[in-house]
Design an enzyme around this catalytic site. Structure first.
Site, PDB file in Angstrom:
ATOM      1  CG  HIS A 107      56.581  50.226 -12.676  1.00 35.02           C
ATOM      2  ND1 HIS A 107      55.633  49.445 -12.050  1.00 35.02           N
ATOM      3  CD2 HIS A 107      57.694  50.151 -11.898  1.00 35.02           C
ATOM      4  CE1 HIS A 107      56.135  48.946 -10.941  1.00 35.02           C
ATOM      5  NE2 HIS A 107      57.394  49.340 -10.818  1.00 35.02           N
ATOM      6  CG  ASP A 131      61.542  49.000 -10.364  1.00 34.32           C
ATOM      7  OD1 ASP A 131      60.382  49.441 -10.521  1.00 34.32           O
ATOM      8  OD2 ASP A 131      61.801  48.002  -9.653  1.00 34.32           O
ATOM      9  CG  HIS A 183      57.974  45.050 -12.230  1.00 33.92           C
ATOM     10  ND1 HIS A 183      59.042  45.709 -12.827  1.00 33.92           N
ATOM     11  CD2 HIS A 183      57.812  45.645 -11.028  1.00 33.92           C
ATOM     12  CE1 HIS A 183      59.497  46.639 -12.017  1.00 33.92           C
ATOM     13  NE2 HIS A 183      58.761  46.633 -10.908  1.00 33.92           N
ATOM     14  NE  ARG A 190      52.894  41.764  -3.999  1.00 34.52           N
ATOM     15  CZ  ARG A 190      53.802  40.824  -4.278  1.00 34.52           C
ATOM     16  NH1 ARG A 190      53.502  39.546  -4.100  1.00 34.52           N
ATOM     17  NH2 ARG A 190      54.990  41.162  -4.734  1.00 34.52           N
TER      18      ARG A 190
HETATM   19  C1  LIG Z   1      54.504  57.540 -11.566  1.00 37.35           C
HETATM   20  C2  LIG Z   1      55.674  57.474 -10.951  1.00 37.35           C
HETATM   21  C3  LIG Z   1      55.893  56.787  -9.641  1.00 37.35           C
HETATM   22  C4  LIG Z   1      57.402  56.647  -9.612  1.00 37.35           C
HETATM   23  C5  LIG Z   1      57.827  57.973 -10.204  1.00 37.35           C
HETATM   24  C6  LIG Z   1      56.950  58.008 -11.454  1.00 37.35           C
HETATM   25  O1  LIG Z   1      56.815  59.290 -12.011  1.00 37.35           O
HETATM   26  C7  LIG Z   1      57.592  57.046 -12.489  1.00 37.35           C
HETATM   27  C8  LIG Z   1      58.494  55.981 -11.810  1.00 37.35           C
HETATM   28  C9  LIG Z   1      57.839  55.449 -10.506  1.00 37.35           C
HETATM   29  C10 LIG Z   1      58.799  54.607  -9.677  1.00 37.35           C
HETATM   30  C11 LIG Z   1      58.726  53.091  -9.963  1.00 37.35           C
HETATM   31  C12 LIG Z   1      59.770  52.385  -9.098  1.00 37.35           C
HETATM   32  C13 LIG Z   1      59.716  52.855  -7.635  1.00 37.35           C
HETATM   33  O2  LIG Z   1      58.552  52.308  -7.000  1.00 37.35           O
HETATM   34  C14 LIG Z   1      59.666  54.396  -7.546  1.00 37.35           C
HETATM   35  C15 LIG Z   1      59.830  54.862  -6.107  1.00 37.35           C
HETATM   36  C16 LIG Z   1      60.682  54.973  -8.467  1.00 37.35           C
HETATM   37  O3  LIG Z   1      61.808  55.328  -8.208  1.00 37.35           O
HETATM   38  O4  LIG Z   1      60.156  55.092  -9.733  1.00 37.35           O
HETATM   39  C17 LIG Z   1      58.400  54.869  -8.250  1.00 37.35           C
HETATM   40  C18 LIG Z   1      58.075  56.375  -8.254  1.00 37.35           C
HETATM   41  C19 LIG Z   1      57.155  56.783  -7.092  1.00 37.35           C
HETATM   42  O5  LIG Z   1      56.380  55.985  -6.573  1.00 37.35           O
HETATM   43  O6  LIG Z   1      57.183  57.976  -6.750  1.00 37.35           O
HETATM   44  O1  LIG Z   2      54.863  45.601  -4.436  1.00 40.30           O
HETATM   45  C1  LIG Z   2      55.368  44.876  -5.283  1.00 40.30           C
HETATM   46  O2  LIG Z   2      55.370  43.653  -5.195  1.00 40.30           O
HETATM   47  C2  LIG Z   2      56.054  45.505  -6.483  1.00 40.30           C
HETATM   48  C3  LIG Z   2      55.968  47.009  -6.451  1.00 40.30           C
HETATM   49  C4  LIG Z   2      56.884  47.680  -7.430  1.00 40.30           C
HETATM   50  O3  LIG Z   2      57.143  47.174  -8.491  1.00 40.30           O
HETATM   51  C5  LIG Z   2      57.458  48.975  -7.080  1.00 40.30           C
HETATM   52  O4  LIG Z   2      57.168  49.484  -5.972  1.00 40.30           O
HETATM   53  O5  LIG Z   2      58.238  49.511  -7.892  1.00 40.30           O
HETATM   54 FE   LIG Z   3      58.720  48.241  -9.535  1.00 37.36          FE
END
Ligand SMILES: C=C1C[C@]23C[C@@]1(O)CC[C@H]2[C@@]12CC[C@H](O)[C@@](C)(C(=O)O1)[C@H]2[C@@H]3C(=O)O
Ligand SMILES: O=C(O)CCC(=O)C(=O)O
Ligand SMILES: [Fe+2]
Length: 334
Positions: free
Chosen positions: A197, A199, A254, A264
């Site tokens: 994904h 961020d 990543h 981890r």
């Molecule tokens: C599948 C998902 C998890 C996420 C929200 C989403 O719909 C798409 C973006 C995901 C992400 C990736 C980065 C961060 O870990 C996170 C908190 C964010 O802001 O976007 C996660 C979301 C999540 O875990 O709820």
């Molecule tokens: O846990 C990690 O090292 C990366 C996780 C990550 O990419 C995320 O939480 O968005």
């Molecule tokens: Fe991430």
């Protein structure tokens, strides 16, 4: 649980490929800009965040995840709280458990910090101190970036994440050792800890223990393993910063692969703007003839759209501008 279809192939692990930035040197600002353009990813050393603080937070995090499942699930919630295996609400899964918290310390309402753990008060205090310290370092890095880009007002980016209403998040991830990796009937495949994904926020700041697993995707589509370094921080460009730089910086794709032997533990600070913040290419970075590659949106709009998407989706695609000046494109490729 997510399993990759391809057999394990050790990806390139190019220690020398990942830019290492000494942020105590003001001249590093150009190297940061280059790293954001080339990879959307870099490692920061001489960061000024206390080693002691980081190791206490790691200790408290390990203690938290070692609580019985029945206690941890008392904190289950959405978007903040404890979760296991399920990532987001749209069907993504991984070999991970996590705790997601609001990291806005200035927001009148107290951030949702866990009141569970052996020492809840220590956990809360150390979380607050860690967030404050990492936010300070993040602002410093964002100021180096604006400076390196030649933007007159050096707080153009840092003010977005130090705003009183900043929508920043802290995520603690725990990837337990995965016994499936060793099993023959798994066919020697990788197990996904956290699927690929980008961020969505402006910039993310990751610190992990010394267990490997993090990989980044290069422009040629290959994955490289990021050698873990518990004493450094890894920064990655988020989608919002890609838009604000009109695609000059890349939000890096990543993922994390599970490990068969070691746990981890990672802690990631996602520096996000306030919900009403408009996200659009910065005009001060554009030449007269440059086209805006993205439609303008607010962080609130982007966040809702991101949270309704799957982890691996290209979330920026729907905000790409369709009306590109074709005459100019023809001239460019003539
Ligand atoms: C599948 C998902 C998890 C996420 C929200 C989403 O719909 C798409 C973006 C995901 C992400 C990736 C980065 C961060 O870990 C996170 C908190 C964010 O802001 O976007 C996660 C979301 C999540 O875990 O709820
Ligand atoms: O846990 C990690 O090292 C990366 C996780 C990550 O990419 C995320 O939480 O968005
Ligand atoms: Fe991430």
């Amino acid at each position: 649980m997510a399993v990759l279809s391809k057999p394990i192939i050790e990806p390139k692990s190019e220690l020398s490929l990942i830019p290492v930035i000494d942020i105590s040197d003001p001249e590093s600002k150009y190297a940061i800009v280059k790293a954001c353009e080339d990879f959307g990813f870099f490692k920061v050393i001489n960061h000024g965040v206390s080693t002691e603080l980081v190791s206490v937070l790691e200790h408290e995090t390990v203690e938290f995840f070692s609580l019985p499942k029945s206690e941890k699930t008392q904190l289950a919630g959405y978007p903040f709280g404890y979760g296991s295996r399920k990532i987001g609400r749209n069907g993504d899964v991984g070999w991970v458990e996590y705790l997601l918290m609001n990291a806005n310390l200035d927001s009148g309402s107290a951030p949702l910090f866990p009141d569970l753990s052996k020492n809840p008060a220590t956990f809360r205090d150390v979380l607050e101190e860690y967030i404050a310290s990492v936010r300070k370092m993040t602002c410093h890095v964002l100021e180096m970036i604006t400076d390196g880009l030649g933007i007159k007002h050096t707080n153009t980016l840092s003010k977005l994440v130090s705003d009183q209403n900043t929508d920043s998040i802290l995520r603690l991830n725990h990837y337990p050792p995965c016994p499936l990796i060793k099993k023959k009937n798994n066919g020697g495949k990788n197990v996904i800890g956290f699927g690929e994904h980008t961020d969505p926020q402006i910039i993310s700041v990751l610190r992990s223990n010394n267990t490997c697993g993090l990989q980044i995707n290069l422009a040629d589509g290959s994955w490289i393993s990021v050698p873990p370094d518990h004493s450094s921080f890894f920064f990655n460009v988020g989608d919002s910063l890609q838009v604000m730089t009109n695609g000059r910086f890349k939000s890096v794709r990543h993922r994390v692969l599970a490990n068969c032997k070691k746990s981890r533990v990672s802690m990631i600070y996602f520096a996000g703007p306030s919900l009403t913040q408009r996200i659009a290419p910065l005009t001060c970075l554009m030449d007269k003839e440059d086209e805006m590659l993205y439609e303008e949106f607010t962080w609130s709009e982007y966040r809702s759209s991101a949270y309704n998407s799957r982890l691996s989706d290209n979330r920026l695609q729907q905000f790409e501008r369709k009306t590109i000046n074709h005459n100019k494109l023809l001239l460019k490729y003539d």
